[in-house]
Scaffold this motif. Structure first.
Motif, PDB file in Angstrom:
ATOM      1  N   LYS A 105       5.329   4.567 -11.085  1.00 33.97           N
ATOM      2  CA  LYS A 105       5.800   5.056  -9.785  1.00 33.97           C
ATOM      3  C   LYS A 105       7.300   4.803  -9.638  1.00 33.97           C
ATOM      4  N   THR A 106       8.018   5.309 -10.640  1.00 33.34           N
ATOM      5  CA  THR A 106       9.471   5.267 -10.619  1.00 33.34           C
ATOM      6  C   THR A 106       9.989   6.652 -10.975  1.00 33.34           C
ATOM      7  N   LYS A 123      17.594   4.814  -6.633  1.00 25.62           N
ATOM      8  CA  LYS A 123      16.252   4.286  -6.347  1.00 25.62           C
ATOM      9  C   LYS A 123      15.380   5.410  -5.798  1.00 25.62           C
ATOM     10  N   THR A 169      11.721   5.797  -3.844  1.00 20.08           N
ATOM     11  CA  THR A 169      10.670   5.061  -3.143  1.00 20.08           C
ATOM     12  C   THR A 169       9.417   5.922  -3.077  1.00 20.08           C
TER      13      THR A 169
END
Length: 192
Positions: free
Chosen positions: A67-68, A111, A113
């Protein structure tokens, strides 16, 4: 010694069983004929003007298991499309996009999320006219599925953020012509 060999074998079997779950990040290429960054702003309070860029390239990296993700996008600022040729040239001038000096804008994520299996926000650095500012794109739609025609894994997403054009040295006529610019990206990307 026999006990150590059994333990080693058990660990090896456990690792082998778990390794299919360790998926590698997958890279998707932006599909330029279905990817359009758009921008909107208030024009003297009379109307909301809508324009887009016709040429966008880049990649999206997605690791579904971890989950990146990562996003690296380049927008050809000379492809601005306001719907009016004369205004396309005007908005590319020094006071606005200054495409003679800065023909591209970029977004590079720092990043991503996730909520569950889907990204909901992408933090990153937006560079326009040589000025880099942190922004957060709110993901309003995301799907990862086989492309019905290309028969390859594909990503589709919509995301939005709001910037102040004065912060990117493009503030002529602000605040009469709105300083706040909403950027909305409709993106499709195909797995390599």
């Amino acid at each position: 010694m026999n006990r150590i060999a059994k333990l080693s074998a058990a660990l090896l079997v456990s690792f082998a069983a778990a390794s299919p779950a360790l998926a590698a990040p997958e890279v998707y290429n932006v599909e330029g004929t279905h990817t359009f960054p758009r921008f909107s702003y208030s024009h003297f309070g009379l109307s909301t003007q809508l324009s887009k860029f016709d040429k966008t390239t880049g990649t999206v990296t997605l690791d579904k298991v971890a989950k990146t993700g990562a996003v690296d996008i380049t927008i050809d600022m000379t492809s601005v499309n306001t719907g009016f040729d004369v205004f396309n040239g005007h908005i590319q001038g020094e006071d606005f996009l200054d495409t003679a000096k800065y023909p591209t804008a970029t977004f590079k994520s720092t990043k991503v999320t996730f909520e569950g299996d889907k990204p909901v926000a992408i933090d990153g650095n937006l560079t326009i006219k040589g000025v880099t500012k942190p922004v957060t794109l709110k993901v309003t739609h995301f799907v990862n599925m086989p492309h019905p025609m290309l028969k390859k894994d594909a990503i589709g997403a919509n995301a939005t953020t709001t910037i102040k054009r004065t912060e990117f040295n493009a503030g002529k006529y602000a605040p009469n012509v709105g300083d706040e610019v909403t950027i909305t990206v409709s993106l499709e990307a195909i797995k390599n």
